[in-house]
Design an enzyme around this catalytic site. Structure first.
Site, PDB file in Angstrom:
ATOM      1  N   ASN A 107       9.788 -18.532 -17.355  1.00 53.43           N
ATOM      2  CA  ASN A 107       9.290 -18.233 -18.867  1.00 53.43           C
ATOM      3  C   ASN A 107       9.685 -18.833 -19.872  1.00 53.43           C
ATOM      4  O   ASN A 107       9.197 -18.578 -21.116  1.00 53.43           O
ATOM      5  CB  ASN A 107       9.948 -16.566 -18.959  1.00 53.43           C
ATOM      6  CG  ASN A 107       8.958 -15.638 -18.305  1.00 53.43           C
ATOM      7  OD1 ASN A 107       7.866 -15.246 -18.634  1.00 53.43           O
ATOM      8  ND2 ASN A 107       9.731 -15.099 -17.098  1.00 53.43           N
ATOM      9  N   LYS A 153       9.314 -26.324 -14.226  1.00 57.34           N
ATOM     10  CA  LYS A 153       9.919 -27.675 -13.638  1.00 57.34           C
ATOM     11  C   LYS A 153       8.780 -28.067 -12.485  1.00 57.34           C
ATOM     12  O   LYS A 153       8.244 -27.183 -11.837  1.00 57.34           O
ATOM     13  CB  LYS A 153      11.184 -27.116 -12.576  1.00 57.34           C
ATOM     14  CG  LYS A 153      12.279 -26.797 -13.537  1.00 57.34           C
ATOM     15  CD  LYS A 153      12.359 -25.525 -14.592  1.00 57.34           C
ATOM     16  CE  LYS A 153      12.195 -24.198 -13.864  1.00 57.34           C
ATOM     17  NZ  LYS A 153      12.047 -23.157 -14.921  1.00 57.34           N
ATOM     18  N   ASP A 165       9.766 -16.429  -8.296  1.00 58.00           N
ATOM     19  CA  ASP A 165      10.801 -17.550  -8.112  1.00 58.00           C
ATOM     20  C   ASP A 165      12.089 -16.946  -7.570  1.00 58.00           C
ATOM     21  O   ASP A 165      12.713 -17.549  -6.789  1.00 58.00           O
ATOM     22  CB  ASP A 165      11.019 -17.885  -9.771  1.00 58.00           C
ATOM     23  CG  ASP A 165      11.558 -16.388 -10.475  1.00 58.00           C
ATOM     24  OD1 ASP A 165      11.337 -15.323 -10.252  1.00 58.00           O
ATOM     25  OD2 ASP A 165      12.319 -16.743 -11.828  1.00 58.00           O
ATOM     26  N   SER A 193      15.499 -17.654 -18.158  1.00 59.42           N
ATOM     27  CA  SER A 193      15.380 -16.656 -19.264  1.00 59.42           C
ATOM     28  C   SER A 193      15.808 -15.352 -19.029  1.00 59.42           C
ATOM     29  O   SER A 193      16.671 -14.833 -20.096  1.00 59.42           O
ATOM     30  CB  SER A 193      13.791 -16.557 -19.314  1.00 59.42           C
ATOM     31  OG  SER A 193      13.126 -17.965 -19.467  1.00 59.42           O
TER      32      SER A 193
HETATM   33  N1  LIG Z   1      16.951 -27.991 -22.615  1.00 60.56           N
HETATM   34  C1  LIG Z   1      16.746 -26.646 -22.426  1.00 60.56           C
HETATM   35  N2  LIG Z   1      15.790 -26.068 -23.118  1.00 60.56           N
HETATM   36  C2  LIG Z   1      15.571 -24.861 -22.586  1.00 60.56           C
HETATM   37  N3  LIG Z   1      16.700 -23.874 -22.213  1.00 60.56           N
HETATM   38  C3  LIG Z   1      17.559 -24.619 -21.654  1.00 60.56           C
HETATM   39  C4  LIG Z   1      17.689 -25.963 -22.115  1.00 60.56           C
HETATM   40  N4  LIG Z   1      19.009 -26.290 -21.394  1.00 60.56           N
HETATM   41  C5  LIG Z   1      19.668 -25.107 -21.133  1.00 60.56           C
HETATM   42  N5  LIG Z   1      18.805 -23.979 -21.374  1.00 60.56           N
HETATM   43  C6  LIG Z   1      19.248 -22.647 -20.776  1.00 60.56           C
HETATM   44  O1  LIG Z   1      18.473 -22.630 -19.691  1.00 60.56           O
HETATM   45  C7  LIG Z   1      17.852 -21.206 -19.788  1.00 60.56           C
HETATM   46  C8  LIG Z   1      16.120 -21.489 -19.336  1.00 60.56           C
HETATM   47  O2  LIG Z   1      16.522 -21.788 -17.752  1.00 60.56           O
HETATM   48  P1  LIG Z   1      15.314 -22.056 -16.751  1.00 60.56           P
HETATM   49  O3  LIG Z   1      15.934 -22.083 -15.619  1.00 60.56           O
HETATM   50  O4  LIG Z   1      14.462 -23.304 -17.340  1.00 60.56           O
HETATM   51  O5  LIG Z   1      14.674 -20.561 -17.227  1.00 60.56           O
HETATM   52  P2  LIG Z   1      13.129 -20.219 -16.633  1.00 60.56           P
HETATM   53  O6  LIG Z   1      13.079 -20.597 -15.123  1.00 60.56           O
HETATM   54  O7  LIG Z   1      13.156 -18.595 -16.773  1.00 60.56           O
HETATM   55  O8  LIG Z   1      12.175 -20.836 -17.451  1.00 60.56           O
HETATM   56  C9  LIG Z   1      17.602 -20.939 -21.447  1.00 60.56           C
HETATM   57  O9  LIG Z   1      17.718 -19.532 -21.458  1.00 60.56           O
HETATM   58  C10 LIG Z   1      18.736 -21.685 -22.010  1.00 60.56           C
HETATM   59  O10 LIG Z   1      19.770 -20.591 -22.050  1.00 60.56           O
HETATM   60  C1  LIG Z   2      13.102 -11.560 -13.740  1.00 60.04           C
HETATM   61  C2  LIG Z   2      12.306 -12.764 -14.088  1.00 60.04           C
HETATM   62  C3  LIG Z   2      11.649 -12.511 -15.377  1.00 60.04           C
HETATM   63  C4  LIG Z   2      12.989 -14.047 -14.141  1.00 60.04           C
HETATM   64  O1  LIG Z   2      12.388 -14.966 -14.337  1.00 60.04           O
HETATM   65  P1  LIG Z   2      12.740 -16.274 -15.080  1.00 60.04           P
HETATM   66  O2  LIG Z   2      14.139 -15.923 -15.934  1.00 60.04           O
HETATM   67  O3  LIG Z   2      13.370 -17.242 -14.191  1.00 60.04           O
HETATM   68  O4  LIG Z   2      11.822 -16.583 -16.088  1.00 60.04           O
HETATM   69  C5  LIG Z   2      11.193 -12.967 -12.806  1.00 60.04           C
HETATM   70  O5  LIG Z   2      11.635 -12.926 -11.530  1.00 60.04           O
HETATM   71  C6  LIG Z   2      10.096 -11.766 -12.727  1.00 60.04           C
HETATM   72  O6  LIG Z   2       9.338 -11.639 -13.753  1.00 60.04           O
HETATM   73  N1  LIG Z   2      10.335 -10.577 -11.885  1.00 60.04           N
HETATM   74  C7  LIG Z   2       9.446  -9.519 -11.826  1.00 60.04           C
HETATM   75  C8  LIG Z   2      10.304  -8.325 -11.520  1.00 60.04           C
HETATM   76  C9  LIG Z   2      10.889  -8.059 -10.322  1.00 60.04           C
HETATM   77  O7  LIG Z   2      11.525  -9.321  -9.881  1.00 60.04           O
HETATM   78  O8  LIG Z   2      11.477  -7.212 -10.161  1.00 60.04           O
HETATM   79  K   LIG Z   3      13.707 -19.314 -12.750  1.00 57.29           K
END
Ligand SMILES: Nc1ncnc2c1ncn2[C@@H]1O[C@H](COP(=O)(O)OP(=O)(O)O)[C@@H](O)[C@H]1O
Ligand SMILES: CC(C)(COP(=O)(O)O)[C@@H](O)C(=O)NCCC(=O)O
Ligand SMILES: [K+]
EC number: 2.7.1.33
Length: 244
Positions: free
Chosen positions: A9, A13, A100, A123
């Site tokens: 969200n 990556k 994920d 997130s």
């Molecule tokens: N450069 C960056 N850009 C965005 N978020 C970052 C960064 N460095 C650390 N973070 C932290 O990492 C979190 C996002 O981690 P990430 O694992 O990429 O999220 P997701 O898998 O939910 O997209 C953000 O909520 C923030 O707190």
């Molecule tokens: C909880 C999450 C938002 C985490 O996603 P991320 O923080 O990595 O963006 C994702 O695993 C999701 O959308 N789950 C759906 C609800 C569940 O896993 O029960």
């Molecule tokens: K994630």
């Protein structure tokens, strides 16, 4: 070449591989129009794309269209499953589980092959426990650290502060200190609860991933960090699907 994508969200990556050897990996922002712009020039040589995503459906469709236009090979989205190689999902409706979480758990199961805790501090913060016999014992979903900061800024009128990631646990004596020390305090509470759970459940170790993994480790989370655990699990599954 194979391209693996973990589209969360907040950040996307990616990892480019040739014969399971990592050629390059990086990340882009899910809020940018072209989160894969760093590797645009390679997409024409990609034979297969495997994607794990929890992004909004319109963003998922835009990513799919972007890839379909540029990649000659197949683009395949992988989702949570009921079972794989002895890892069994506890959800009765597995399609409701974030991809994920399943891919992170599977990456941990392949690396450890025994009971463990998987934490993805993204997130949102997700926590999943897997028993020695491969049963998903269940887990937790918490607001991510940035999400907590953001909610304070948007939902509380008189809280003005600048977030900082320094670890400080003493009681704050200004708004900024109260908020920032509060975040360290919450991170410590999460780490301590995880240690208690892992002890009580008899799990062998804790694997942590996600953008805020280092923040949890900084307050004492006793875990090994695997920055691309979701991509690792996705890659194992895609390889198994195509080697079957
Ligand atoms: N450069 C960056 N850009 C965005 N978020 C970052 C960064 N460095 C650390 N973070 C932290 O990492 C979190 C996002 O981690 P990430 O694992 O990429 O999220 P997701 O898998 O939910 O997209 C953000 O909520 C923030 O707190
Ligand atoms: C909880 C999450 C938002 C985490 O996603 P991320 O923080 O990595 O963006 C994702 O695993 C999701 O959308 N789950 C759906 C609800 C569940 O896993 O029960
Ligand atoms: K994630």
């Amino acid at each position: 070449m194979r391209l693996l994508i973990d589209a969360g969200n907040t950040r996307l990556k990616w990892r480019l591989e040739h014969d399971l050897t990592v050629i390059s990996q990086g990340r882009g922002s899910m809020s940018s129009d072209h989160p894969l712009s760093d590797i645009d020039q390679y997409l024409g040589t990609v034979s297969r794309v495997a994607v794990s995503t929890v992004a909004r459906e319109d963003l998922r469709m835009a990513l799919d269209a972007y890839l379909q236009e540029r990649v000659p090979g197949e683009v395949r989205f992988y989702w949570a499953e009921k079972e794989r190689l002895g890892l069994r999902n506890s959800y009765s409706n597995v399609s409701a589980m974030g991809a994920d979480r399943w891919h992170g758990m599977y990456g941990a199961w392949k690396k450890r092959g025994r009971g463990c805790a998987v934490i993805d501090a993204g997130s949102a913060i997700t926590i999943d426990y897997v028993s020695d016999s491969g049963n998903h014992l269940g887990g937790y979903i918490l607001p991510g650290l940035a999400m907590m900061f953001k909610s304070l800024k948007t939902d509380a009128a008189r809280i003005a502060f600048e977030p900082n990631h320094a670890v400080a646990l003493e009681p704050g004596q200004s708004t900024g200190e109260c908020v920032n020390h509060g975040m360290s305090w919450v991170s410590l509470a999460i780490a301590q609860q995880l240690h208690r759970d892992v002890e009580q459940l008899g799990l062998s170790d804790i694997l942590v991933t996600g953008g805020d993994a280092s923040r949890l480790q900084a307050v004492g989370l006793n875990a090994s960090e695997h920055p691309s655990l979701v991509l690792d699990g996705l890659g194992f599954i895609d390889h198994e699907v195509f080697s079957a």
